[in-house]
Design a protein around this motif. Sequence first.
Motif, PDB file in Angstrom:
ATOM      1  N   THR A   1      39.529  44.537  43.607  1.00 23.52           N
ATOM      2  CA  THR A   1      40.309  45.755  43.409  1.00 23.52           C
ATOM      3  C   THR A   1      40.312  46.197  41.950  1.00 23.52           C
ATOM      4  N   PHE A   2      39.939  45.277  41.043  1.00 24.70           N
ATOM      5  CA  PHE A   2      39.939  45.620  39.625  1.00 24.70           C
ATOM      6  C   PHE A   2      38.781  46.554  39.293  1.00 24.70           C
ATOM      7  N   TYR A   3      37.608  46.239  39.830  1.00 20.66           N
ATOM      8  CA  TYR A   3      36.407  47.025  39.506  1.00 20.66           C
ATOM      9  C   TYR A   3      36.253  48.157  40.507  1.00 20.66           C
ATOM     10  N   SER A   4      36.122  49.374  39.969  1.00 20.09           N
ATOM     11  CA  SER A   4      36.120  50.527  40.863  1.00 20.09           C
ATOM     12  C   SER A   4      34.793  50.678  41.606  1.00 20.09           C
TER      13      SER A   4
ATOM     14  N   THR B   1      50.369  39.490  47.566  1.00 20.23           N
ATOM     15  CA  THR B   1      49.622  38.392  48.171  1.00 20.23           C
ATOM     16  C   THR B   1      48.431  38.980  48.906  1.00 20.23           C
ATOM     17  N   PHE B   2      47.493  38.136  49.263  1.00 17.90           N
ATOM     18  CA  PHE B   2      46.315  38.590  49.994  1.00 17.90           C
ATOM     19  C   PHE B   2      46.738  39.047  51.388  1.00 17.90           C
TER      20      PHE B   2
ATOM     21  N   ILE C   1      43.212  35.599  47.265  1.00 17.66           N
ATOM     22  CA  ILE C   1      43.847  36.610  46.415  1.00 17.66           C
ATOM     23  C   ILE C   1      43.046  36.792  45.126  1.00 17.66           C
ATOM     24  N   HIS C   2      42.387  35.732  44.697  1.00 15.91           N
ATOM     25  CA  HIS C   2      41.582  35.797  43.486  1.00 15.91           C
ATOM     26  C   HIS C   2      40.382  36.739  43.699  1.00 15.91           C
TER      27      HIS C   2
ATOM     28  N   MET D   1      47.241  29.452  44.444  1.00 17.23           N
ATOM     29  CA  MET D   1      47.385  30.807  43.971  1.00 17.23           C
ATOM     30  C   MET D   1      47.624  31.704  45.182  1.00 17.23           C
ATOM     31  N   GLU D   2      48.854  32.188  45.295  1.00 12.91           N
ATOM     32  CA  GLU D   2      49.183  33.049  46.433  1.00 12.91           C
ATOM     33  C   GLU D   2      49.434  34.467  45.968  1.00 12.91           C
TER      34      GLU D   2
ATOM     35  N   GLY E   1      48.816  37.521  43.226  1.00 15.63           N
ATOM     36  CA  GLY E   1      47.785  37.938  42.291  1.00 15.63           C
ATOM     37  C   GLY E   1      48.096  39.339  41.827  1.00 15.63           C
ATOM     38  N   MET E   2      47.451  39.735  40.730  1.00 21.36           N
ATOM     39  CA  MET E   2      47.649  41.105  40.279  1.00 21.36           C
ATOM     40  C   MET E   2      46.434  41.904  40.731  1.00 21.36           C
ATOM     41  N   VAL E   3      46.652  42.816  41.643  1.00 25.47           N
ATOM     42  CA  VAL E   3      45.529  43.559  42.182  1.00 25.47           C
ATOM     43  C   VAL E   3      45.504  44.966  41.582  1.00 25.47           C
ATOM     44  N   ASN E   4      44.388  45.627  41.741  1.00 25.91           N
ATOM     45  CA  ASN E   4      44.142  46.954  41.169  1.00 25.91           C
ATOM     46  C   ASN E   4      44.146  46.879  39.645  1.00 25.91           C
ATOM     47  N   ARG E   5      44.136  48.048  39.025  1.00 26.52           N
ATOM     48  CA  ARG E   5      43.923  48.043  37.586  1.00 26.52           C
ATOM     49  C   ARG E   5      44.804  49.083  36.921  1.00 26.52           C
TER      50      ARG E   5
ATOM     51  N   TYR F   1      40.342  39.080  45.890  1.00 27.38           N
ATOM     52  CA  TYR F   1      40.930  40.407  46.078  1.00 27.38           C
ATOM     53  C   TYR F   1      41.248  41.062  44.730  1.00 27.38           C
ATOM     54  N   GLU F   2      41.753  40.247  43.797  1.00 28.41           N
ATOM     55  CA  GLU F   2      42.032  40.751  42.442  1.00 28.41           C
ATOM     56  C   GLU F   2      40.784  41.366  41.821  1.00 28.41           C
TER      57      GLU F   2
END
Lengths: 781, 163
Positions: free
Chosen positions: B68-71, A178-179, B61-62, A163-164, A166-170, B64-65
Amino acid sequence: MVSIEINGQKIEAEAGSMLIRAADAAGIYIPRFCYHDKLSIAANCRMCLVEVENAPKPLPACATPITDGMKVETRSELARAAQKSTMEFLLINHPLDCPICDQGGECELQDLAVGYGKDVSRFSEGKRVVFDKNLGSLISTDMTRCIQCTRCVRFGQEIAGIMELGMVNRGEHSEIMTFMGQAVCSEMSGNVIDLCPVGALTSKPFRFKARSWEMQDHDGIAVHDTVGSNVTVQTLRGEVLRVLPRENEDINQEWLSDRDRFSYTAYKSEQRLTTPMLKINGEWKEADWQTALDNVSSKLKKIVDEYGADSIGALASPTATLEEFSLLAKLMRGLGSQNMDYRLRQQDFRADGAMSAPLLGDSIVSLECAKTVLLIGSNIRKEQPVLATRLRKAARKGASISAINSTKFDFAFPLQVNISVSPSSLVATLARLAVIVAAKKKVPTSGTVEDIAESCPANKELEGLADSLIEAGNDGQIIVGSMAQMDGNYSLLVALATIIGNISEVKFGRLEEGNAVAAWQASFLPFADRGTVGKNATEMLNPALKACLLFNIEPSLDCIAGNSALDALRETGMLIHIGCYRSEEIEELAHVMLPLASVFESDGTHVNCEGNMQSWKAAVHPQGEARPGWKILRVLANYLDLDGFNYTSSETVRDEASPLISTTKRTASMDVYAPVLVEQNRLACISHLPLYRIDPFTRRSQPLQQTLDNPPAAAGMHPDTLASMGIDDGITVELANGGGKIDISVYASTSIPLNCILLPTALQETAALGNANWLEVKSRA
Amino acid sequence: MTAQTLSPVAISQIEKELEKYPADRRQSAVMAALRIVQEEFRWISNDVMQEVADLLGIPAIHVYEVATFYSMYEHKDVGLYKICVCTNISCQLRGAKEILDYLRKKTGIGPGETTADGRISIKEVECLGACGGAPMMQVNKEYHENLTPDSIDNILDGLDRHD
């Protein structure tokens, strides 16, 4: 099976399977973006909303399980309204840049917007902007176009196995990245380009080259690995502009490795050889084909007359076509020589007589159903990337996969047992496994096997591995890989693996790179003819032959002997280079250079690890005066007055090739060879072939050379080994063996066994080392 | 900013969290691990996310996801006291804006800012589930409801006494 109704049409479908699948099977199209039948269900684009009877609101067809008697409308007023609203939402932030977007014309969003979009957007607010990411030399990004379907993320997680992305933020701020902005390094990364339903991820080498509708499609086969992935070669005005996977469920499904996808970028390299060249008084002079072939044939004849047929030989690239192997073999045998080989990176030929063709032993599809897989001397992810995705699927289904290697590789699947021992202990470990398996099956083993096993005591890991092999039986699979082929005890590794396979009744497979199976089918081997056995790849270079034919190889990089191969070739009286490229070393050594058409410019046949023959037609005309290999060899044979070379097409050559014996020979023999061991006080050399150094073609593909799979040359050692020698991580040392010495930087890695050096081959930087299984390190103070 | 490295205490706490989940589901502990990291450093750097990923055996990245998802996870340093002011509907109706204005008057900073001495940060957040006591704010782990300028004075004055 239950019966449901879609748009009034009665359909039988499996209860619990998703609605969209049943609709697809019945030919009823439901629009979608995030759904992909090879990926898990995300249900986040909402484009596939349909009306289901008695459901209060539209349901996503990709995530709605089928129940008996379900009545579905995909084009009712409610469904259409839902689909149109989704489209309106998706287009809110999507830029209107189709005219400058590479995806234009093959864009799912563009296509569906025609059917479901509005003429004018009601959204007058500002659109969001997402900054582009640098994902490396293969994938180009325009992230504002992304609709967050997450297909690329799921591909990495599920198929490629690393897994390189990813979907970041919301919410509105979510974006794909990528990281820490790292480049992607998966060997299958190019597939996300195909998966991306919009123009967010596109091919970097293809960027702004052409429109999809302008190009012509040609069916092709990829030659770099033993899979034989089906590809579509796209051309415009006689130029190859892109290579895409062509769906074949039995072989590559719809995936393609980056090596097969992007290596086309080298076919128009400036180093292409475009006219026949003769060296006259040390100067290269252009010549016409007639003069060149006349020159070659008369000199060859003279050498055969003077020194005998055994003084000539041919070395070919493992990526040559079946036709080329066939005619080259026939030509050499026609002249009376058995000296021919493609196994340029092999050093142990002791098992030649007992060896069978490098086949998997079963179909590629069957790998997915394997219960136990044992990889021996194989970094399968980098050697046969598409097969590794099948193994990953098997692992996800619960298969137990193990590896016995001389380095711990990062596989994209979990391993039950991951043994990493020095090359010298590799044979002992396999022998011990053979002894354990034999004891469990109550079969006797030979004393030699037990002698070899002596230095490796039995342990729990091997016991467990033996149990799982025996338990799997015919659902098990042993794979001996390309890394083993470079080992000094290859014959022994193959023999022991065969014994383990035979006793535990597990399928045995031996995989080589490129089109090696075709070489076997074409009998392009020094021992393929009954009677005299010719010289193998190593013997042909030591001592030097009087005349040698190089077929699309660069000796210092393709031969395991590296630069020492050049010394032999320097003494060769007549060196004929038939190849796609010219290089300094070829220009220095060769006497004649004949320009060869590349795989895109020539008809050809690939035989894969299942024994599956697949042919393709030339997609474009050859560069300059280059000609397809089979034509060059046919005419050369005519010049040499050899009989039986009146072929009119590549098919006539192909059809003449004898059928391959597709079942792997299972010799019950317990005969093994004495292992060649590295002396106690020396460091063992573990050679490995970087993914993008495999042949002259990939070596010239700039986009592939710029990836993380092609790091600068460096020698890896265990930190403890480095410490014991007082060498710091990262410094430059001198490595030497009998053949030569090089300066190279070292790095520490716990994946490498103690007292070993992991060294990349097929690199200019390491070619100066000769072929030996040991190395000496001198610190450069 | 100095590089963050997980302390042995944090590692053992994360390992304790891991015990709650099956061995092949180590990623389940990612949120707890990030919470432990944040408790240690007040914020989570990329370096330490990589460490958490390695510890859990999942891709960086997991992590990081999730981060960044939870504020509630912070990505840059915040003050010793993190004041989260709810500005969601109930608090808004009950004068959340005035609360923010008053906080600015008292501390000189607005949402997303930290005082120069690094003592206080203010953050605008969504509903914290205390609508009955609107307007409200959360200081580190403590809820303060029915806020008035006076009560805010009290809370701010009493901050250091909690230490």
